[in-house]
Design a protein around this motif. Structure first.
Motif, short mmCIF file in Angstrom:
data_model
loop_
_atom_site.label_atom_id
_atom_site.label_comp_id
_atom_site.label_asym_id
_atom_site.label_seq_id
_atom_site.Cartn_x
_atom_site.Cartn_y
_atom_site.Cartn_z
N ALA A 1 6.32 5.41 6.49
CA ALA A 1 5.36 5.68 5.42
C ALA A 1 5.78 5.03 4.12
CB ALA A 1 5.22 7.20 5.22
N GLY A 2 4.75 4.70 3.32
CA GLY A 2 4.96 4.26 1.96
C GLY A 2 5.14 2.76 1.80
N LEU A 3 5.34 2.34 0.55
CA LEU A 3 5.55 0.92 0.25
C LEU A 3 6.67 0.34 1.08
CD1 LEU A 3 5.49 0.58 -3.67
CD2 LEU A 3 3.78 -0.23 -2.05
N TRP A 4 7.74 1.10 1.24
CA TRP A 4 8.95 0.60 1.88
C TRP A 4 9.06 1.05 3.34
CZ3 TRP A 4 11.86 -2.79 -0.99
CH2 TRP A 4 11.62 -2.80 -2.35
N GLN A 5 8.04 1.74 3.83
CA GLN A 5 7.95 2.14 5.24
C GLN A 5 9.19 2.88 5.72
OE1 GLN A 5 4.91 1.35 7.69
NE2 GLN A 5 4.59 2.13 5.63
N PHE A 6 9.50 3.99 5.06
CA PHE A 6 10.61 4.84 5.45
C PHE A 6 10.22 5.71 6.64
CE2 PHE A 6 12.69 4.30 1.25
CZ PHE A 6 14.01 4.22 1.68
N MET A 7 11.10 5.77 7.63
CA MET A 7 10.99 6.78 8.67
C MET A 7 11.53 8.09 8.11
SD MET A 7 9.64 5.25 11.29
CE MET A 7 10.02 6.27 12.72
N ALA A 8 11.06 9.22 8.66
CA ALA A 8 11.43 10.52 8.11
C ALA A 8 12.94 10.76 8.08
CB ALA A 8 10.72 11.63 8.88
N PRO A 9 13.69 10.49 9.18
CA PRO A 9 15.13 10.74 9.12
C PRO A 9 15.84 9.89 8.06
CG PRO A 9 14.39 10.49 11.40
CD PRO A 9 13.26 10.05 10.52
N THR A 10 15.45 8.63 7.93
CA THR A 10 16.07 7.77 6.91
C THR A 10 15.73 8.28 5.52
OG1 THR A 10 15.80 5.90 8.42
CG2 THR A 10 16.36 5.40 6.13
N ALA A 11 14.48 8.67 5.31
CA ALA A 11 14.08 9.20 4.01
C ALA A 11 14.92 10.43 3.66
CB ALA A 11 12.59 9.55 4.02
N PRO B 1 5.82 5.50 -5.20
CA PRO B 1 6.32 4.13 -5.33
C PRO B 1 7.65 4.02 -6.07
CG PRO B 1 3.97 4.21 -5.81
CD PRO B 1 4.45 5.63 -5.74
N ILE B 2 7.85 4.84 -7.08
CA ILE B 2 9.06 4.72 -7.88
C ILE B 2 10.25 5.38 -7.18
CG2 ILE B 2 10.09 5.12 -10.15
CD1 ILE B 2 7.65 3.20 -10.04
N ALA B 3 10.06 6.60 -6.68
CA ALA B 3 11.14 7.28 -5.98
C ALA B 3 11.55 6.53 -4.73
CB ALA B 3 10.70 8.71 -5.63
N SER B 4 10.57 6.02 -3.98
CA SER B 4 10.89 5.31 -2.74
C SER B 4 11.58 3.98 -3.02
CB SER B 4 9.64 5.10 -1.90
OG SER B 4 8.71 4.26 -2.55
N THR B 5 11.25 3.33 -4.14
CA THR B 5 11.92 2.09 -4.50
C THR B 5 13.40 2.31 -4.74
OG1 THR B 5 9.95 1.03 -5.42
CG2 THR B 5 12.07 0.29 -6.27
N ARG C 1 0.85 -1.19 0.00
CA ARG C 1 0.00 0.00 0.00
C ARG C 1 0.89 1.25 0.00
NH1 ARG C 1 -3.37 -0.03 5.01
NH2 ARG C 1 -1.58 -1.13 5.84
N PRO C 2 1.00 1.97 -1.10
CA PRO C 2 1.85 3.17 -1.14
C PRO C 2 1.44 4.22 -0.12
CG PRO C 2 1.23 2.52 -3.35
CD PRO C 2 0.39 1.71 -2.41
#
Length: 539
Positions: free
Chosen positions: A165-175, A192-196, A155-156
């Motif tokens: 958050a997002g498909l890959w469940q990034f935390m804000a600092p890691t993102a 979905p594409i940028a986070s991948t 689920r994006p």
């Protein structure tokens, strides 16, 4: 990263219908009658060497068997062989080296919940080809293509309680550290594409950091690099093993990695476990078009001949009703709509810009500017991130020239113009539909569909059959009396560009809390043009 360990209630509407239609010709319903045995023991599983694993992979240099030698394939085997899931299965590299009770428990869960993988694989349809292609391009193991299933159930828009958050469940600092853009307009974690791309960069970095051990890299992805590094140091100081299974890690992480391994066992040969996946062809489904400038998403949806809700689901990185003023301006749409979209976009010319910039003059007020530009104060505040009413001469304001559904230029003819409208709350069954698929698509339960349509739980749907999608008491008209309060009327309100919950509540004499309660949405939820809200109003 926070993984999703329970079966969510899926919230898909028209995007699922669109996906189902595009995949319909590849659908199959034949399953094996018997489920073979799962891995019997740790020693048996570890004896599955990489050579044995390769025997189920295609060898393009091997001549095809003769008609006498070939064993006829079932429909299910043919569908799997021609799908993206087969390519993922063939590219797995490390799961078969590990097997224990925790992994078997994960295998059992997926086998006991067959609808879960069917639904998740359907939800993955728009993005899984792009993800698989990128993993293959980098030479990474295909087990990573399954990580979004464990992280977010594909689920994006997903957000965890810890705000990953997002498909890959990034935390804000890691993102932030991985270069994902995040602000009021756009959140790359939901793209979905940028986070991948960012997730694979991060996983490659962790893989190198933890001595090219994928289990440790996945553990660090879930628990954080620091937690895994400290656990390794403790074991080394005590003279203990430093593999994943020997480390004292958070409970969530100790479940997370075996869950991915168990999923990999299942996805390597889903037919063995009697499971059905959405038959996603091994070909592009998604087109990504750079429109060059900021564009209203509702306008973009109409250019692609898509309903706004579908367009928003394909472009979840955009948090407001338009692309970012400063970019990105890339929009996702089904590949079969790309030519139509680009043609209409070219016809629009500069009219794709749906915003004006206004330089504030001495004596100006938000009310006067809103009146002059036929918009609202709330819209100006939201677009320009203004919390109050103070503005300063010389500054610039972004003025939305929002498009509403049906506001396209006369030169643009929508295919939908020639279609007969279907009454609100009525769904016409298509070939391949099921009760659970329709229920999840429209945010309902199977029990509600059965009750409202007087069906049995074993009912077989027929193409052309019509189903009520809401309580019959609510389908007589768009304005009806509430069964709870005869003095109230139920009105369906369609969200427009520039709307906010506060504005809608104020204009209808109700509270924001009431809107949230009536529509089962969170206080921080985003609303978007085209979305329908149920309002209970006094007569």
């Amino acid at each position: 990263m926070i993984s999703v360990l329970h079966k969510p209630r899926f919230r898909r509407r028209r995007l699922a219908a669109l996906i189902s239609f595009t995949l319909l010709i590849n659908a199959c319903s034949t399953l094996q009658d018997e489920i073979p045995e799962e891995p019997g023991s740790l020693s048996e599983a570890r004896n599955q060497t990489s050579t044995a694993n390769q025997t189920r992979r295609r060898d393009i240099n091997r001549p095809l068997p003769t008609a006498e030698q070939a064993t006829p394939l079932s429909e299910a085997e043919i569908a799997f062989r021609d799908s993206i899931w087969s390519r993922i299965s063939e590219g797995m590299q490390f799961y078969h080296r590990h097997y224990n009770d925790d992994i078997q428990e994960a295998i059992d869960w997926f086998v006991e919940n067959p609808d879960y993988l069917t639904e998740v694989s359907e939800r993955a349809t728009p993005f899984i080809f792009e993800i698989t292609d990128e993993i293959e391009r980098r030479g990474l193991p295909m087990e990573l293509a399954l990580l979004p299933v464990v992280e977010s159930a594909f689920r994006p828009e997903a957000r965890s309680r810890a705000n990953a958050a997002g498909l890959w469940q990034f935390m804000a600092p890691t993102a932030r550290s991985m270069g994902l853009k995040r602000d009021w307009w756009y959140d790359g974690r939901h793209d979905p594409i940028a986070s991948t791309s960012a997730a694979l960069d991060y996983l490659e970095r962790l893989y190198q950091q933890f001595d090219q051990d994928w289990l440790l890299a996945l553990a660090a992805y879930n628990a954080g690099q620091g937690n895994v590094s400290r656990a390794l140091s403790r074991n080394q100081q005590r003279g203990q093993n430093s593999d994943f299974w020997s480390l004292a890690l958070p409970r969530e992480t100790r479940r997370h990695v075996p869950r991915l391994l168990g999923l990999s066992y299942v996805m390597a040969d889903p037919l063995k476990y009697g499971l059905t996946l959405s038959p996603v062809p091994d070909e592009p489904w998604l087109a990504r078009v750079d429109v060059g400038n900021q564009i209203d998403l509702t306008l973009a949806a109409q250019l692609a001949d898509l309903e706004p809700e579908v367009f928003y689901q394909l472009n979840p990185g955009y948090l407001q009703w338009a692309t970012h003023p400063d970019g990105p301006h890339i929009v996702n749409l089904p590949i079969d709509r790309q030519e139509l979209f680009e043609s209409r976009l070219e016809d629009l010319g500069d009219q794709q810009i749906t915003w004006d910039r206004y330089q504030i003059k001495p004596g100006d007020t938000l009310i006067a500017i809103a009146r002059n530009y036929r918009t609202t104060v709330g819209a100006l505040q939201q677009v320009n991130n203004i919390s109050g009413s103070r503005i300063r001469a010389g500054d610039s304001l972004l003025i939305p020239r929002a498009y509403r559904e049906g506001d396209l230029l006369p030169s643009i003819q929508l295919a939908a113009d020639n279609q007969s409208p279907i009454p609100a709350g009525i769904y016409t069954v298509r070939s391949g539909d099921s009760l659970w698929g329709i229920a999840n698509r429209y945010r309902l339960t199977v029990a509600e569909l059965i009750n409202w349509n007087q069906l049995s739980s074993e009912a077989i749907l027929q193409p052309g059959q019509r189903l009520m999608l809401q309580d019959p008491a609510l389908t007589a008209s768009t304005n009806i009396r509430s069964s709870q309060n005869p003095d109230m009327q139920v009105t369906r309100y369609e969200v427009r560009s520039g709307d906010t919950l506060v504005r809608i509540a104020r204009s209808h004499g109700i509270s924001v809390d009431q809107i949230l309660q009536w529509n089962n949405i969170r206080r921080n939820a985003l609303i978007h043009p085209g979305q329908e809200l149920r309002l209970y109003l006094n007569q």
